[in-house]
Scaffold this active site. Structure first.
Site, PDB file in Angstrom:
ATOM      1  N   GLY A 244      73.114  38.212   2.532  1.00 12.42           N
ATOM      2  CA  GLY A 244      72.122  37.886   3.017  1.00 12.42           C
ATOM      3  C   GLY A 244      72.768  36.508   4.903  1.00 12.42           C
ATOM      4  CB  SER A 245      71.560  33.850   6.665  1.00 18.77           C
ATOM      5  OG  SER A 245      70.697  33.071   5.425  1.00 18.77           O
ATOM      6  CB  VAL A 248      70.596  31.708   1.681  1.00 15.74           C
ATOM      7  CG1 VAL A 248      70.866  32.769   0.187  1.00 15.74           C
ATOM      8  CG2 VAL A 248      69.582  31.535   2.578  1.00 15.74           C
ATOM      9  N   GLY A 249      74.397  31.931   2.322  1.00 17.20           N
ATOM     10  CA  GLY A 249      75.763  31.595   1.905  1.00 17.20           C
ATOM     11  C   GLY A 249      76.247  30.482   1.108  1.00 17.20           C
ATOM     12  CD  GLU A 266      80.095  41.408   1.504  1.00 20.36           C
ATOM     13  OE1 GLU A 266      80.066  42.072   2.200  1.00 20.36           O
ATOM     14  OE2 GLU A 266      81.110  42.308   0.382  1.00 20.36           O
ATOM     15  CB  CYS A 300      75.429  42.203   7.911  1.00 19.14           C
ATOM     16  SG  CYS A 300      75.886  44.336   6.819  1.00 19.14           S
TER      17      CYS A 300
HETATM   18  P1  NAD Z   1      68.613  35.523   3.443  1.00 20.76           P
HETATM   19  O1  NAD Z   1      69.688  34.698   3.556  1.00 20.76           O
HETATM   20  O2  NAD Z   1      66.871  35.121   4.611  1.00 20.76           O
HETATM   21  O3  NAD Z   1      68.062  36.167   2.146  1.00 20.76           O
HETATM   22  C1  NAD Z   1      68.653  36.733   1.536  1.00 20.76           C
HETATM   23  C2  NAD Z   1      68.283  36.536   0.280  1.00 20.76           C
HETATM   24  O4  NAD Z   1      68.436  34.946  -0.478  1.00 20.76           O
HETATM   25  C3  NAD Z   1      66.745  37.442  -0.078  1.00 20.76           C
HETATM   26  O5  NAD Z   1      67.054  37.774  -1.432  1.00 20.76           O
HETATM   27  C4  NAD Z   1      66.719  35.562  -0.179  1.00 20.76           C
HETATM   28  O6  NAD Z   1      65.400  35.567  -1.036  1.00 20.76           O
HETATM   29  C5  NAD Z   1      67.760  34.814  -0.743  1.00 20.76           C
HETATM   30  N1  NAD Z   1      67.233  33.462  -1.251  1.00 20.76           N
HETATM   31  C6  NAD Z   1      66.730  32.411   0.192  1.00 20.76           C
HETATM   32  N2  NAD Z   1      67.280  31.195  -0.446  1.00 20.76           N
HETATM   33  C7  NAD Z   1      67.845  31.319  -1.816  1.00 20.76           C
HETATM   34  C8  NAD Z   1      68.086  30.523  -2.477  1.00 20.76           C
HETATM   35  N3  NAD Z   1      67.557  28.921  -2.305  1.00 20.76           N
HETATM   36  N4  NAD Z   1      68.475  31.060  -3.516  1.00 20.76           N
HETATM   37  C9  NAD Z   1      69.352  32.344  -4.117  1.00 20.76           C
HETATM   38  N5  NAD Z   1      68.899  33.063  -3.052  1.00 20.76           N
HETATM   39  C10 NAD Z   1      67.812  32.564  -1.901  1.00 20.76           C
HETATM   40  O7  NAD Z   1      69.001  37.097   4.836  1.00 20.76           O
HETATM   41  P2  NAD Z   1      67.930  38.217   5.483  1.00 20.76           P
HETATM   42  O8  NAD Z   1      66.936  37.295   7.021  1.00 20.76           O
HETATM   43  O9  NAD Z   1      67.695  39.061   4.041  1.00 20.76           O
HETATM   44  O10 NAD Z   1      68.930  39.348   5.569  1.00 20.76           O
HETATM   45  C11 NAD Z   1      69.391  39.193   6.954  1.00 20.76           C
HETATM   46  C12 NAD Z   1      70.651  38.478   6.717  1.00 20.76           C
HETATM   47  O11 NAD Z   1      71.095  39.232   5.585  1.00 20.76           O
HETATM   48  C13 NAD Z   1      70.967  38.433   8.036  1.00 20.76           C
HETATM   49  O12 NAD Z   1      72.487  37.061   7.792  1.00 20.76           O
HETATM   50  C14 NAD Z   1      72.588  39.802   7.373  1.00 20.76           C
HETATM   51  O13 NAD Z   1      73.681  39.481   8.715  1.00 20.76           O
HETATM   52  C15 NAD Z   1      72.814  39.398   6.702  1.00 20.76           C
HETATM   53  N6  NAD Z   1      73.725  39.948   6.181  1.00 20.76           N
HETATM   54  C16 NAD Z   1      74.512  40.974   5.785  1.00 20.76           C
HETATM   55  C17 NAD Z   1      75.088  41.688   5.018  1.00 20.76           C
HETATM   56  C18 NAD Z   1      76.783  41.739   4.451  1.00 20.76           C
HETATM   57  O14 NAD Z   1      77.040  42.845   3.943  1.00 20.76           O
HETATM   58  N7  NAD Z   1      77.457  41.308   5.206  1.00 20.76           N
HETATM   59  C19 NAD Z   1      74.369  43.274   4.256  1.00 20.76           C
HETATM   60  C20 NAD Z   1      73.378  42.886   4.741  1.00 20.76           C
HETATM   61  C21 NAD Z   1      72.540  41.898   5.603  1.00 20.76           C
END
Ligand code: NAD
Length: 513
Positions: A244-245, A248-249, A266, A300
């Site tokens: 994810g972003s 959040v990471g 990731e 990503c």
């Molecule tokens: P996001 O960070 O908004 O959400 C990702 C996940 O985290 C979702 O399942 C969300 O529900 C969960 N989440 C959010 N808050 C949380 C919390 N407090 N506790 C636990 N889980 C929580 O990201 P998105 O908008 O779904 O995806 C886009 C982002 O993901 C972009 O930044 C993209 O670059 C990244 N991404 C990275 C990779 C990689 O392999 N590096 C692959 C795909 C996407």
């Protein structure tokens, strides 16, 4: 707008209201709120999900914990056989699941199919892996002693996935974890929960006919508050793999780190291609276009920055402007269209606000920049892929906007190009287009690209599952999928066996009693 044939929903046996939690072989009567899933393609309601509440989560984790004590004892090649059958089941459902991925997330049908193919490929990889979970042996310094290491499964692996790869990311983690002897609890993105429900339904028959213990592959589709945050703090989950972003990471790293759990992160990318004066421009332009506008800039590994040698800068800019002016934007299920919608209107707001910042910070929009309106664009999620000229890495350039915005900048020397390339907080994917060996090697050398993925004469997006996938810096440092990424899903144990009659100590220490 072309009317979408929704018969794939029947093939996937999705109910009008699906439950959001499963233990692999049984669905829970979930008690969370109902979420409606609308397609960004045409704004239609696809289905509803009664999400998992905290109480449902507790039931699933308790079942998963029990399942682990059984699953870990099943020989790895037998676990691999279950993974093989999952791959076969996915092959049978490739078209319908690919279509749902496309319709719920908004990527093209070809990309939806490609995503399911990635799931199939990782199953094949994990089947082979199930006979190759190798440890090393070492020569002991003590006589009549043998030393070796072995790998044991960790336990429950929590998988948190992003919206843009609604199903593939789960499989990269889950299939490897399964072969390793772990059990998996999946929290999908709230934006694409139906894809997760459909996947879970597809694998259910395999788990049932193989008498796989209940709790080995679980789903908890719930909100971040009810499920996500609770997972991060749950000591019963030794490892969380989160995609994810970066925002959040960081939360995942902090919460899981506080309890000394492990995480695979990731996160966001800000991927660049360097185009040298020695590049084959035909190859480069094709790679740039696919990398920058494919999946509407929501990968990503999307190409977000182009660092172009001054001698070919004007030519590249002119040719790309022509390509961009011919892109067809519209329903991604129609193969004639190149660019589909963004996931939702909040992503559209981010797109527009980044372009506003571009202007404020001195960048120049060369083409694109508008939100599409009118017939066929009623969802408000379609935007024009945009090309922006900048003189340097402006603050907005260093930020990942998850939309099709491509920044163009110039360089004179390869050192300057590498500096511009690495001068961003993220470090996922990178590429150089050149036929000059010295530039190529400089890019791949220790002083070259600082990313987890560095390519020569192919673009930044579209990784193969055989390699370890992931990136550095704010991308999080995690690796998943191929190579030896499996080691992150296991615990290493070093074993020493004394088969003699004396007890020599290491380092020659004497301790007589
Ligand atoms: P996001 O960070 O908004 O959400 C990702 C996940 O985290 C979702 O399942 C969300 O529900 C969960 N989440 C959010 N808050 C949380 C919390 N407090 N506790 C636990 N889980 C929580 O990201 P998105 O908008 O779904 O995806 C886009 C982002 O993901 C972009 O930044 C993209 O670059 C990244 N991404 C990275 C990779 C990689 O392999 N590096 C692959 C795909 C996407």
């Amino acid at each position: 707008m072309t009317k979408t044939n929704l018969s794939f929903l029947k093939k996937l046996k999705l109910k009008s209201i699906s439950a959001g939690a499963s233990t692999g072989v049984a669905w829970l009567k979930t008690t969370g709120e109902i979420i409606e899933s609308y397609s960004p393609v045409d704004g239609k309601l696809i289905g509803k999900i009664k999400t998992a509440s905290r109480g449902d989560y507790e039931k699933v984790i308790a079942t998963a914990e029990k399942a682990f004590s059984e699953w870990r004892k099943i020989p790895a090649p037998k676990r691999g056989e279950v993974v093989r059958q999952i791959g076969d089941e996915l092959r049978k459902h490739k078209e319908s699941l690919g279509m749902l991925v496309s319709y719920e997330m908004g990527k093209s049908y070809q990309e939806g199919l490609g995503e399911v193919q990635e799931m199939i490929d990782i199953c094949d990889f994990a089947v082979g892996l199930s006979r190759q979970l190798y440890g090393l042996t070492m020569h002991s310094e003590r006589p009549n002693h043998r030393m070796y290491e072995q790998w044991h499964p960790l336990g429950i692996i929590g998988v948190i996935s992003a919206f843009n790869f609604p199903v593939a990311v789960w499989s990269w983690n889950a299939m490897i974890a399964l072969a390793c002897g772990d059990v998996v609890v999946w929290k999908p993105s709230s934006k694409v929960m139906l894809c997760a429900v459909a996947t879970q339904q597809i694998i259910e028959s395999v788990l049932k006919r193989n008498n796989v213990p209940e709790g080995v592959l679980c789903l908890v589709a719930g909100s971040s508050k009810e499920v996500g945050d609770v997972m991060l703090e749950d000591k019963r989950i030794p490892m969380i793999s989160a995609t994810g972003s970066t925002r959040v990471g960081i939360r995942v790293a902090q919460k899981v780190g506080e309890r000394l759990g492990r995480s695979i992160l990731e996160l966001g990318g800000n991927n660049a291609i360097i185009i040298s004066q020695h590049a084959n421009l035909d190859l480069a332009l094709r790679a740039v276009t696919f990398g920058a506008v494919g999946t509407a800039g929501q990968r990503c590994t999307t190409t977000r920055r182009l660092i172009i040698h001054e001698k070919v800068y004007e030519e590249v800019k002119k040719k790309l402007t022509k390509i961009y002016s011919q892109l067809s934007i519209g329903n991604p299920l129609d193969p004639a269209n190149h660019v589909g919608p963004l996931i939702d209107t909040s992503a559209v707001k981010d797109f527009s606000s980044s372009l506003q910042k571009v202007k404020e910070q001195g960048g120049k929009i060369l083409i694109g920049g508008k939100v599409k309106q009118g017939k066929g664009f009623e969802t408000g999620c379609y935007v024009e892929p945009s090309m922006v000229e900048v003189k340097e890495n402006l603050p907005i350039v260093k930020h990942e906007t998850f939309a099709p915005i491509l920044y163009l900048m110039k360089f004179k020397t390869i050192e300057e190009a590498l500096h511009l390339h690495n001068d961003v907080p993220q470090g996922l994917s990178s590429a150089i287009f050149t036929e000059n060996m010295q530039e190529m090697e400089a890019f791949l050398s220790v002083g070259g690209s600082d990313c987890g993925i560095a390519n020569v004469n192919i673009g930044t997006s579209g990784a193969e599952i055989g390699g370890a996938f992931g990136g550095e810096k704010e991308t999080g440092g995690g690796r998943e999928s191929g190579s030896d990424s499996w080691k992150a899903y296991m615990r290493r144990q070093t074993n020493t066996i004394n088969y003699g009659n004396s007890l020599p100590l290491a380092q020659g220490i004497k301790f007589d009693i």
